[in-house]
Design a protein around this motif. Structure first.
Motif, mmCIF file in Angstrom:
data_model
loop_
_atom_site.group_PDB
_atom_site.id
_atom_site.type_symbol
_atom_site.label_atom_id
_atom_site.label_comp_id
_atom_site.label_asym_id
_atom_site.label_seq_id
_atom_site.Cartn_x
_atom_site.Cartn_y
_atom_site.Cartn_z
ATOM 1 N N ARG A 35 0.826 -1.212 0.000
ATOM 2 C CA ARG A 35 0.000 0.000 0.000
ATOM 3 C C ARG A 35 0.861 1.262 0.000
ATOM 4 N NH1 ARG A 35 -4.224 0.277 4.523
ATOM 5 N NH2 ARG A 35 -4.828 2.088 3.296
ATOM 6 N N ALA A 36 1.992 1.221 0.703
ATOM 7 C CA ALA A 36 2.874 2.394 0.786
ATOM 8 C C ALA A 36 3.530 2.687 -0.552
ATOM 9 C CB ALA A 36 3.932 2.172 1.869
ATOM 10 N N TRP A 37 3.836 1.654 -1.324
ATOM 11 C CA TRP A 37 4.537 1.826 -2.592
ATOM 12 C C TRP A 37 3.619 1.905 -3.804
ATOM 13 C CZ3 TRP A 37 9.162 3.524 -3.581
ATOM 14 C CH2 TRP A 37 10.146 3.444 -2.598
ATOM 15 N N HIS A 38 2.326 1.832 -3.605
ATOM 16 C CA HIS A 38 1.359 1.891 -4.714
ATOM 17 C C HIS A 38 0.313 2.945 -4.417
ATOM 18 C CE1 HIS A 38 3.274 -2.005 -5.275
ATOM 19 N NE2 HIS A 38 3.055 -1.781 -6.561
ATOM 20 N N ARG A 39 0.761 4.191 -4.364
ATOM 21 C CA ARG A 39 -0.102 5.293 -3.959
ATOM 22 C C ARG A 39 -0.803 5.961 -5.136
ATOM 23 N NH1 ARG A 39 -1.738 4.687 0.664
ATOM 24 N NH2 ARG A 39 -2.373 6.853 0.627
ATOM 25 N N GLY A 40 -0.227 5.896 -6.294
ATOM 26 C CA GLY A 40 -0.847 6.551 -7.437
ATOM 27 C C GLY A 40 0.050 7.562 -8.131
ATOM 28 N N THR A 41 1.000 8.108 -7.386
ATOM 29 C CA THR A 41 1.985 9.003 -7.994
ATOM 30 C C THR A 41 3.377 8.582 -7.529
ATOM 31 O OG1 THR A 41 2.025 10.648 -6.213
ATOM 32 C CG2 THR A 41 0.371 10.958 -7.973
ATOM 33 N N ARG A 42 4.343 8.822 -8.377
ATOM 34 C CA ARG A 42 5.720 8.460 -8.028
ATOM 35 C C ARG A 42 6.189 9.227 -6.787
ATOM 36 N NH1 ARG A 42 10.383 7.337 -12.190
ATOM 37 N NH2 ARG A 42 8.764 5.839 -12.651
ATOM 38 N N GLU A 43 5.808 10.498 -6.701
ATOM 39 C CA GLU A 43 6.216 11.315 -5.552
ATOM 40 C C GLU A 43 5.693 10.732 -4.245
ATOM 41 O OE1 GLU A 43 6.213 13.735 -9.226
ATOM 42 O OE2 GLU A 43 4.690 12.484 -8.277
ATOM 43 N N ALA A 44 4.424 10.347 -4.237
ATOM 44 C CA ALA A 44 3.832 9.758 -3.025
ATOM 45 C C ALA A 44 4.459 8.403 -2.733
ATOM 46 C CB ALA A 44 2.323 9.648 -3.171
ATOM 47 N N ASP A 45 4.727 7.626 -3.781
ATOM 48 C CA ASP A 45 5.379 6.329 -3.572
ATOM 49 C C ASP A 45 6.717 6.507 -2.870
ATOM 50 O OD1 ASP A 45 3.277 5.117 -4.918
ATOM 51 O OD2 ASP A 45 4.434 4.679 -6.724
ATOM 52 N N TYR A 46 7.535 7.440 -3.371
ATOM 53 C CA TYR A 46 8.851 7.651 -2.762
ATOM 54 C C TYR A 46 8.744 8.188 -1.344
ATOM 55 C CZ TYR A 46 11.147 6.804 -7.228
ATOM 56 O OH TYR A 46 11.603 6.237 -8.377
ATOM 57 N N LEU A 47 7.846 9.109 -1.124
ATOM 58 C CA LEU A 47 7.701 9.692 0.202
ATOM 59 C C LEU A 47 7.187 8.662 1.203
ATOM 60 C CD1 LEU A 47 7.580 12.627 1.746
ATOM 61 C CD2 LEU A 47 5.159 12.111 1.624
ATOM 62 N N ILE A 48 6.078 8.030 0.888
ATOM 63 C CA ILE A 48 5.424 7.124 1.834
ATOM 64 C C ILE A 48 6.097 5.752 1.836
ATOM 65 C CG2 ILE A 48 3.229 6.022 2.415
ATOM 66 C CD1 ILE A 48 1.876 8.555 1.139
ATOM 67 N N LEU B 155 -2.218 5.686 5.793
ATOM 68 C CA LEU B 155 -2.426 5.216 4.428
ATOM 69 C C LEU B 155 -3.860 5.410 3.951
ATOM 70 C CD1 LEU B 155 -0.308 1.937 4.353
ATOM 71 C CD2 LEU B 155 0.299 4.176 3.436
ATOM 72 N N ASP B 156 -4.773 5.589 4.856
ATOM 73 C CA ASP B 156 -6.166 5.845 4.489
ATOM 74 C C ASP B 156 -6.416 7.301 4.117
ATOM 75 O OD1 ASP B 156 -6.906 3.192 4.862
ATOM 76 O OD2 ASP B 156 -7.487 3.509 6.954
ATOM 77 N N GLU B 157 -5.432 8.157 4.383
ATOM 78 C CA GLU B 157 -5.568 9.582 4.074
ATOM 79 C C GLU B 157 -5.191 9.851 2.615
ATOM 80 O OE1 GLU B 157 -6.787 11.884 6.286
ATOM 81 O OE2 GLU B 157 -7.119 10.130 7.576
ATOM 82 N N ASP B 158 -5.638 10.974 2.094
ATOM 83 C CA ASP B 158 -5.289 11.371 0.729
ATOM 84 C C ASP B 158 -3.797 11.677 0.631
ATOM 85 O OD1 ASP B 158 -7.905 11.165 -0.203
ATOM 86 O OD2 ASP B 158 -8.341 13.280 0.204
ATOM 87 N N ALA C 182 1.610 17.051 2.042
ATOM 88 C CA ALA C 182 1.622 18.422 2.573
ATOM 89 C C ALA C 182 2.027 18.436 4.042
ATOM 90 C CB ALA C 182 0.250 19.064 2.384
ATOM 91 N N TRP C 183 1.570 17.465 4.802
ATOM 92 C CA TRP C 183 1.965 17.381 6.217
ATOM 93 C C TRP C 183 3.461 17.089 6.322
ATOM 94 C CZ3 TRP C 183 -2.373 13.305 7.140
ATOM 95 C CH2 TRP C 183 -3.623 13.916 7.042
ATOM 96 N N ALA C 184 3.941 16.181 5.485
ATOM 97 C CA ALA C 184 5.343 15.771 5.549
ATOM 98 C C ALA C 184 6.289 16.892 5.161
ATOM 99 C CB ALA C 184 5.578 14.547 4.662
ATOM 100 N N ILE C 185 5.901 17.715 4.190
ATOM 101 C CA ILE C 185 6.809 18.793 3.764
ATOM 102 C C ILE C 185 6.495 20.116 4.460
ATOM 103 C CG2 ILE C 185 7.330 17.684 1.568
ATOM 104 C CD1 ILE C 185 5.478 19.701 0.202
#
Length: 95
Positions: free
Chosen positions: A13-26, A49-52, A58-61
């Motif tokens: 789930r962490a590596w299949h978020r929908g965008t490459r940026e989210a995959d790398y971050l999460i 992981l249930d959050e958008d 945005a929280w992380a950065i």
């Protein structure tokens, strides 16, 4: 469900978020930190992981305030962003 199965599911789930940026971050955060997580930390990450993705990023950065439910040491570790490889010097994990 045993811990190993839970962690494998969370890794996917962490590596299949929908965008490459989210995959790398999460996904990068998961890979770098999950081995030592307590049960409570695993539950925190599963809820995250249930959050958008847009909100999590945005929280992380630091461009949006972190909601109370996600504030604390885990989010502070995610905000460190020291777990994302540099494509010029580090080996990238391909998913």
């Amino acid at each position: 469900m045993d811990r190993d199965h839970i962690l494998k599911r969370l890794s996917f789930r962490a590596w299949h978020r929908g965008t490459r940026e989210a995959d790398y971050l999460i996904g990068g955060f998961f890979d770098a930190r999950s081995a030592g997580w307590s049960d409570d930390e695993i539950v925190w990450f599963e809820r995250l992981l249930d959050e958008d993705d847009v909100d999590v990023m945005a929280w992380a950065i630091g461009t949006q305030p972190v909601p109370e439910a996600f504030a604390g040491p885990m989010m502070q570790a995610m905000q460190g962003l020291d777990y994302i490889p540099n494509p010029g010097t580090d080996n990238f994990r391909s998913h």
